[in-house]
Design a protein around this motif. Structure first.
Motif, PDB file in Angstrom:
ATOM      1  N   LYS A 124       1.114  -0.893   0.253  1.00  0.00           N
ATOM      2  CA  LYS A 124      -0.388   0.133  -0.220  1.00  0.00           C
ATOM      3  C   LYS A 124       0.724   1.629  -0.019  1.00  0.00           C
ATOM      4  O   LYS A 124       1.092   2.170   1.325  1.00  0.00           O
ATOM      5  CB  LYS A 124      -1.687  -0.149   0.692  1.00  0.00           C
ATOM      6  CG  LYS A 124      -2.469  -0.760   1.235  1.00  0.00           C
ATOM      7  CD  LYS A 124      -2.932  -1.620   2.066  1.00  0.00           C
ATOM      8  CE  LYS A 124      -4.269  -1.924   2.091  1.00  0.00           C
ATOM      9  NZ  LYS A 124      -4.818  -2.795   0.631  1.00  0.00           N
ATOM     10  N   GLN A 126       1.711   4.915  -0.748  1.00  0.00           N
ATOM     11  CA  GLN A 126       0.653   6.277  -0.873  1.00  0.00           C
ATOM     12  C   GLN A 126       0.702   6.594  -2.505  1.00  0.00           C
ATOM     13  O   GLN A 126       1.108   6.556  -3.133  1.00  0.00           O
ATOM     14  CB  GLN A 126       1.706   7.542   0.373  1.00  0.00           C
ATOM     15  CG  GLN A 126       1.684   7.457   1.261  1.00  0.00           C
ATOM     16  CD  GLN A 126       0.380   7.545   1.799  1.00  0.00           C
ATOM     17  OE1 GLN A 126      -0.522   7.532   1.330  1.00  0.00           O
ATOM     18  NE2 GLN A 126       0.583   7.383   3.426  1.00  0.00           N
ATOM     19  N   PRO A 127      -0.422   6.976  -1.984  1.00  0.00           N
ATOM     20  CA  PRO A 127      -1.784   7.396  -1.855  1.00  0.00           C
ATOM     21  C   PRO A 127      -2.779   5.847  -0.728  1.00  0.00           C
ATOM     22  O   PRO A 127      -4.141   6.763  -0.134  1.00  0.00           O
ATOM     23  CB  PRO A 127      -2.897   7.925  -2.245  1.00  0.00           C
ATOM     24  CG  PRO A 127      -2.218   8.017  -3.942  1.00  0.00           C
ATOM     25  CD  PRO A 127      -1.008   7.202  -3.791  1.00  0.00           C
ATOM     26  N   ARG A 129      -1.825   3.816   0.720  1.00  0.00           N
ATOM     27  CA  ARG A 129      -2.132   3.987   2.614  1.00  0.00           C
ATOM     28  C   ARG A 129      -2.816   4.286   3.263  1.00  0.00           C
ATOM     29  O   ARG A 129      -3.467   4.523   3.929  1.00  0.00           O
ATOM     30  CB  ARG A 129      -0.667   4.356   2.885  1.00  0.00           C
ATOM     31  CG  ARG A 129      -0.751   3.895   4.181  1.00  0.00           C
ATOM     32  CD  ARG A 129       0.951   3.453   4.690  1.00  0.00           C
ATOM     33  NE  ARG A 129       1.624   2.344   4.580  1.00  0.00           N
ATOM     34  CZ  ARG A 129       2.453   2.255   3.995  1.00  0.00           C
ATOM     35  NH1 ARG A 129       3.367   3.221   4.395  1.00  0.00           N
ATOM     36  NH2 ARG A 129       2.905   0.819   3.758  1.00  0.00           N
ATOM     37  N   TYR A 130      -2.890   6.301   2.660  1.00  0.00           N
ATOM     38  CA  TYR A 130      -4.322   6.791   2.941  1.00  0.00           C
ATOM     39  C   TYR A 130      -5.162   6.902   3.446  1.00  0.00           C
ATOM     40  O   TYR A 130      -5.977   7.063   4.035  1.00  0.00           O
ATOM     41  CB  TYR A 130      -3.828   8.117   2.267  1.00  0.00           C
ATOM     42  CG  TYR A 130      -5.116   9.330   2.820  1.00  0.00           C
ATOM     43  CD1 TYR A 130      -4.643  10.137   3.532  1.00  0.00           C
ATOM     44  CD2 TYR A 130      -5.835  10.023   2.422  1.00  0.00           C
ATOM     45  CE1 TYR A 130      -5.237  11.192   4.528  1.00  0.00           C
ATOM     46  CE2 TYR A 130      -6.884  10.602   2.499  1.00  0.00           C
ATOM     47  CZ  TYR A 130      -6.563  11.114   3.710  1.00  0.00           C
ATOM     48  OH  TYR A 130      -7.462  12.074   4.288  1.00  0.00           O
ATOM     49  N   PHE A 131      -6.053   6.219   1.572  1.00  0.00           N
ATOM     50  CA  PHE A 131      -7.431   5.712   1.642  1.00  0.00           C
ATOM     51  C   PHE A 131      -7.596   4.401   2.712  1.00  0.00           C
ATOM     52  O   PHE A 131      -8.345   3.826   3.251  1.00  0.00           O
ATOM     53  CB  PHE A 131      -7.998   5.133   0.074  1.00  0.00           C
ATOM     54  CG  PHE A 131      -7.341   6.391  -0.300  1.00  0.00           C
ATOM     55  CD1 PHE A 131      -9.121   7.171  -0.830  1.00  0.00           C
ATOM     56  CD2 PHE A 131      -6.984   7.107  -1.492  1.00  0.00           C
ATOM     57  CE1 PHE A 131      -9.745   8.521  -1.259  1.00  0.00           C
ATOM     58  CE2 PHE A 131      -7.182   8.269  -1.656  1.00  0.00           C
ATOM     59  CZ  PHE A 131      -8.232   9.407  -2.005  1.00  0.00           C
ATOM     60  N   ASP A 132      -6.478   3.175   2.471  1.00  0.00           N
ATOM     61  CA  ASP A 132      -6.366   2.469   4.186  1.00  0.00           C
ATOM     62  C   ASP A 132      -6.993   2.779   5.116  1.00  0.00           C
ATOM     63  O   ASP A 132      -7.853   1.752   5.707  1.00  0.00           O
ATOM     64  CB  ASP A 132      -5.229   1.083   3.281  1.00  0.00           C
ATOM     65  CG  ASP A 132      -6.045   0.190   4.315  1.00  0.00           C
ATOM     66  OD1 ASP A 132      -6.790  -0.392   4.369  1.00  0.00           O
ATOM     67  OD2 ASP A 132      -4.856  -0.129   4.877  1.00  0.00           O
ATOM     68  N   GLU A 133      -6.053   3.417   5.363  1.00  0.00           N
ATOM     69  CA  GLU A 133      -6.203   3.701   6.711  1.00  0.00           C
ATOM     70  C   GLU A 133      -6.534   5.349   7.199  1.00  0.00           C
ATOM     71  O   GLU A 133      -7.140   4.681   8.616  1.00  0.00           O
ATOM     72  CB  GLU A 133      -4.355   4.514   7.817  1.00  0.00           C
ATOM     73  CG  GLU A 133      -3.553   3.598   7.116  1.00  0.00           C
ATOM     74  CD  GLU A 133      -2.130   3.982   7.374  1.00  0.00           C
ATOM     75  OE1 GLU A 133      -1.917   5.317   7.283  1.00  0.00           O
ATOM     76  OE2 GLU A 133      -1.152   2.541   7.570  1.00  0.00           O
ATOM     77  N   HIS A 134      -7.470   6.072   6.715  1.00  0.00           N
ATOM     78  CA  HIS A 134      -7.585   6.810   7.007  1.00  0.00           C
ATOM     79  C   HIS A 134      -9.595   6.804   6.405  1.00  0.00           C
ATOM     80  O   HIS A 134     -10.564   8.117   6.441  1.00  0.00           O
ATOM     81  CB  HIS A 134      -7.936   8.668   6.882  1.00  0.00           C
ATOM     82  CG  HIS A 134      -6.050   8.395   6.986  1.00  0.00           C
ATOM     83  ND1 HIS A 134      -6.242   8.526   8.357  1.00  0.00           N
ATOM     84  CD2 HIS A 134      -4.634   8.463   6.813  1.00  0.00           C
ATOM     85  CE1 HIS A 134      -4.623   8.752   8.967  1.00  0.00           C
ATOM     86  NE2 HIS A 134      -4.081   8.715   8.166  1.00  0.00           N
ATOM     87  N   LYS A 136     -13.117   5.245   5.928  1.00  0.00           N
ATOM     88  CA  LYS A 136     -13.342   4.322   6.813  1.00  0.00           C
ATOM     89  C   LYS A 136     -14.633   3.918   5.712  1.00  0.00           C
ATOM     90  O   LYS A 136     -15.642   3.753   6.926  1.00  0.00           O
ATOM     91  CB  LYS A 136     -12.758   4.207   7.706  1.00  0.00           C
ATOM     92  CG  LYS A 136     -11.497   4.207   8.747  1.00  0.00           C
ATOM     93  CD  LYS A 136     -11.059   2.831   8.690  1.00  0.00           C
ATOM     94  CE  LYS A 136      -9.496   2.776   8.464  1.00  0.00           C
ATOM     95  NZ  LYS A 136      -8.762   1.287   8.013  1.00  0.00           N
ATOM     96  N   GLY A 140     -13.080   4.488   0.456  1.00  0.00           N
ATOM     97  CA  GLY A 140     -11.793   3.699   0.605  1.00  0.00           C
ATOM     98  C   GLY A 140     -11.390   2.622   0.321  1.00  0.00           C
ATOM     99  O   GLY A 140     -10.102   2.212   0.719  1.00  0.00           O
ATOM    100  N   ASP A 144      -8.103   1.823  -2.379  1.00  0.00           N
ATOM    101  CA  ASP A 144      -6.668   1.373  -2.032  1.00  0.00           C
ATOM    102  C   ASP A 144      -6.499   0.837  -3.048  1.00  0.00           C
ATOM    103  O   ASP A 144      -5.045   0.188  -3.449  1.00  0.00           O
ATOM    104  CB  ASP A 144      -6.385   1.591  -0.430  1.00  0.00           C
ATOM    105  CG  ASP A 144      -6.732  -0.299  -0.293  1.00  0.00           C
ATOM    106  OD1 ASP A 144      -6.151  -0.876  -0.482  1.00  0.00           O
ATOM    107  OD2 ASP A 144      -8.357   0.205   0.408  1.00  0.00           O
TER     108      ASP A 144
END
Length: 169
Positions: A124, A126-127, A129-134, A136, A140, A144
């Motif tokens: 993952k 970036q970006p 990882r951003y979609f995966d983590e933020h 929800k 998202g 990702d």
């Protein structure tokens, strides 16, 4: 509430159409590496899509499948109590169909695409990882993996250009 690693049963799959879609027609119920099994399902089913659709029709289908996937992942994640539950694999299926659409012809390219996609989906960058983590929600969950697909296609096309430059293909 199920844990992310606990697969729902076959009964769950048929309690709502969103569950059937999000769980990749059952491929996400695999107790072993459901994301990989979902990607293999995508690879195995892509030739059927190619028989039924070509060019812009297939691209339009992929966009529609992504949009439906957002809603299906959202509903299924809510019903399972985990936004990005491991059994939700539509997010692997649709992006990998897109990878195969843009992939150079041949089993070697498709095999490389499979391993690259799984790598980028797991790592993952970036970006993604951003979609995966933020992010929800269903968007998202789907997005990702769309970035994993974009990275995969970029690497494949760069490799194809490099190899053709040196007349290796």
């Amino acid at each position: 509430m199920l844990k992310k690693s606990t697969a729902p049963g076959w009964r769950f799959l048929f309690t709502h159409p969103a569950h059937f879609i999000a769980c990749g027609c059952g491929s996400g119920l695999s107790p072993w590496a459901p994301g990989t099994i979902g990607t293999l399902f995508a690879w195995a089913s892509f030739p059927l899509l190619q028989l039924l659709m070509t060019g812009t029709t297939l691209l339009a289908f992929l966009v529609l499948a992504f949009i439906i996937g957002v809603a299906a992942a959202q509903r299924t994640g809510a019903d399972l109590g985990v936004v990005d539950h491991g059994s939700i694999v539509w997010d692997e299926i649709v992006p990998f169909w897109a990878v195969l659409f843009f992939c150079p012809d041949g089993w070697a390219w498709q095999t490389a695409a499979f391993f690259l996609f799984r790598f980028f989906d797991i790592v993952k960058p970036q970006p993604a990882r951003y979609f995966d983590e933020h992010v929800k929600n269903g968007f998202g969950v789907m997005t990702d993996d769309a970035f994993a697909a974009a990275y995969t296609v970029a690497v494949l096309l760069a490799a194809q250009a490099l190899l053709s430059h040196f007349a290796l293909i």
